[in-house]
Design a protein around this motif. Structure first.
Motif: not given
Length: 490
Positions: A101-124
């Motif tokens: 019903l829900f998935e992780c959804s951090y602001p784009r700026s977080i992914a920009g600095v941590l990286g698109k493969w960071s566990m914090l922003v990955l889903v699925g």
């Protein structure tokens, strides 16, 4: 350019924004949304929500909104329509429904600095794969066989530098301890070496940008963080290439004593994925643990009864070790630290290092008569339930004894209200559900070992007034200055 020409140019943008606003209003009319205030256009209520406040409270913004609208309310935060939850039941429901019903959804700026493969922003599936790698490396067996020894070594290294009657920042010392531990744990970097100190310098710049406003302009902390991120990734990649080259030459095995060697041997991750994984775990393992240790030092200095009980517990452990002729701490010693675990739980509950989580509804959800529309952001506020008087008695007080089990008149073991809340998943310092923090057991181990040697060897007091604030990241504005005195209790 004339005013009329400018108006013609801007007209399509204005009409588009107006259309989006009308469509949002119509969509909202179809749902029974919680009460609330969407705030100013574009900005919403983000500025008020992020205003600093005492970390042992939920802040004036949350208090006023809960008082006015209840524990579930709507708002506009981080540029998106949002449902904010201070409701313990809904928070648990959100975390347990991850991926459905829900998935992780951090602001784009977080992914920009941590990286698109960071566990914090990955889903699925990709998040599950990365988390599985982390859990395997941080397994119970590895905690016992590898990490406990290294945690104690790094603890003693930091505490040995504390001079009699000296004043220093407890927060900086905690950060030094956790950074040294994670650098050794991730890439076998030794504390004090030039390359380790240079990495630490870049990491400090990186961290300042992670917690800053995402303004990507020259000279801003965010831009500097992106530059430091690039430098750190180049450093990690160089270490990775050196390992692979030595392996091809037959000079050495990759080994499994650090994370870099482990992922090279046991995973099929790409170079980019490995780099982001190590950087994100360095961030998670360093920042949250160091703040938690600083919070424990802060809370304990105002609770002499807790310090006394800790001393009694750790003196007993230390005496038993001396009698057996052992020097290094082992897993049995750690498991004897029962009251220490109460102190750790209470520190995490009251200090709330992770205050809220970013989620998004992936389908329409109904809860307690309210609708959460698909696509809306959802913020489960963990600190609100930890400081809720209906969940914890006198939640503003630091009371580690609330976590102890006690015997009733019939002699059967029963749990206190705090222990009952924990068993009901209303105590969530490490999140919950499928995204439960992979390093939670390591974090508790770090705190326990640090507290063990702290209470056995030092008395400390605060120098000047300081307290933890939520920015929303938790920090001591003055660094938590303390003065220490050595003592011997055995």
């Amino acid at each position: 350019m004339s005013h009329s020409e400018l108006a013609v140019l801007l007209l399509p943008s204005i009409l588009s924004l107006l259309l989006v606003f009308i469509l949002m209003q119509r969509k909202q009319a179809r749902f029974n949304l919680p009460p609330g205030n969407m705030g100013w256009p574009f900005l919403g209520e983000t500025i008020g929500y992020l205003k600093p406040y005492s970390a042992t409270s939920i802040g004036e913004f949350m208090e006023q909104h809960i008082s006015r609208y209840g524990k579930i309310y709507k708002s506009n935060l981080f540029g998106e329509p949002t449902i904010v939850s201070a409701d313990a039941g809904l928070n648990r429901f959100i975390l347990q429904s991850e991926g459905r019903l829900f998935e992780c959804s951090y602001p784009r700026s977080i992914a920009g600095v941590l990286g698109k493969w960071s566990m914090l922003v990955l889903v699925g599936d990709m998040h599950r794969n990365m988390r599985s790698i982390s859990l395997n490396f941080l397994s119970h067996a590895r905690l016992r066989s590898h990490l406990l020894k290294e945690v104690e070594k790094q603890t003693l290294l930091v505490l040995s530098s504390w001079k009699e009657n000296c004043t220093f920042s407890a927060q900086d010392e905690a950060k030094k301890f956790t950074f040294n531990l994670m650098a050794k744990h991730m890439m076998s970097l030794d504390p004090g070496k030039p390359e380790t100190e240079q990495l630490k310098k870049e990491y400090v710049t990186f961290m300042k940008g992670v917690v800053s406003a995402p303004l990507n302009f020259p000279g801003t902390p965010y831009r500097k963080a992106l530059k430091s991120r690039s430098t750190i990734l180049k450093f990690i990649e160089q270490k990775m290439e050196e390992r692979i080259a030595r392996l091809k030459e037959g000079v050495e095995d990759l080994g499994e004593d650090d994370l870099l060697g482990w992922v090279l041997k046991h995973s099929n991750l790409s170079t980019e994925q490995i780099l982001d994984l190590i950087l994100s775990l360095l961030f998670a393992g360093h920042e949250t643990s160091s703040v938690s240790i600083a919070l424990a030092i802060y809370f304990l200095q105002a609770c002499p009864g807790a310090i006394q009980q800790l001393k009694e517990e750790h003196i007993e452990i230390s005496r038993a070790k001396k009698q057996s002729g052992e020097m290094e701490m082992n897993w049995d010693d750690y498991k004897k630290m029962e009251f220490t675990q109460c102190v750790i739980s209470e520190t995490l509950r009251l200090g709330n290092v992770v205050r809220f989580l970013h989620r998004k509804a992936v389908r329409d959800v109904r809860y307690k008569g309210y609708d959460i529309p698909c696509g809306w952001k959802v913020l489960p506020v963990i600190s609100a339930e930890h400081l809720d008087s209906t969940v914890f008695d006198q939640p503003q007080q630091f009371n580690p004894w609330r976590w102890q089990q006690h015997n009733n008149a019939r002699g059967s073991s029963t749990c206190s209200s705090a222990a009952a809340a924990a068993s009901s998943n209303y105590f969530m310092p490490f999140g919950g559900g499928p995204r439960l923090c992979a390093g939670s057991e390591l974090a508790k181990l770090e705190m326990a070992v640090f507290i063990h040697h702290l209470v056995l060897n030092f008395h400390w007091e605060l120098v000047g007034a300081d307290e933890a604030f939520a920015f929303p990241f938790v920090d001591f504005p003055k660094g938590l200055p303390i003065r220490v005195k050595h003592h011997t209790v055995i």
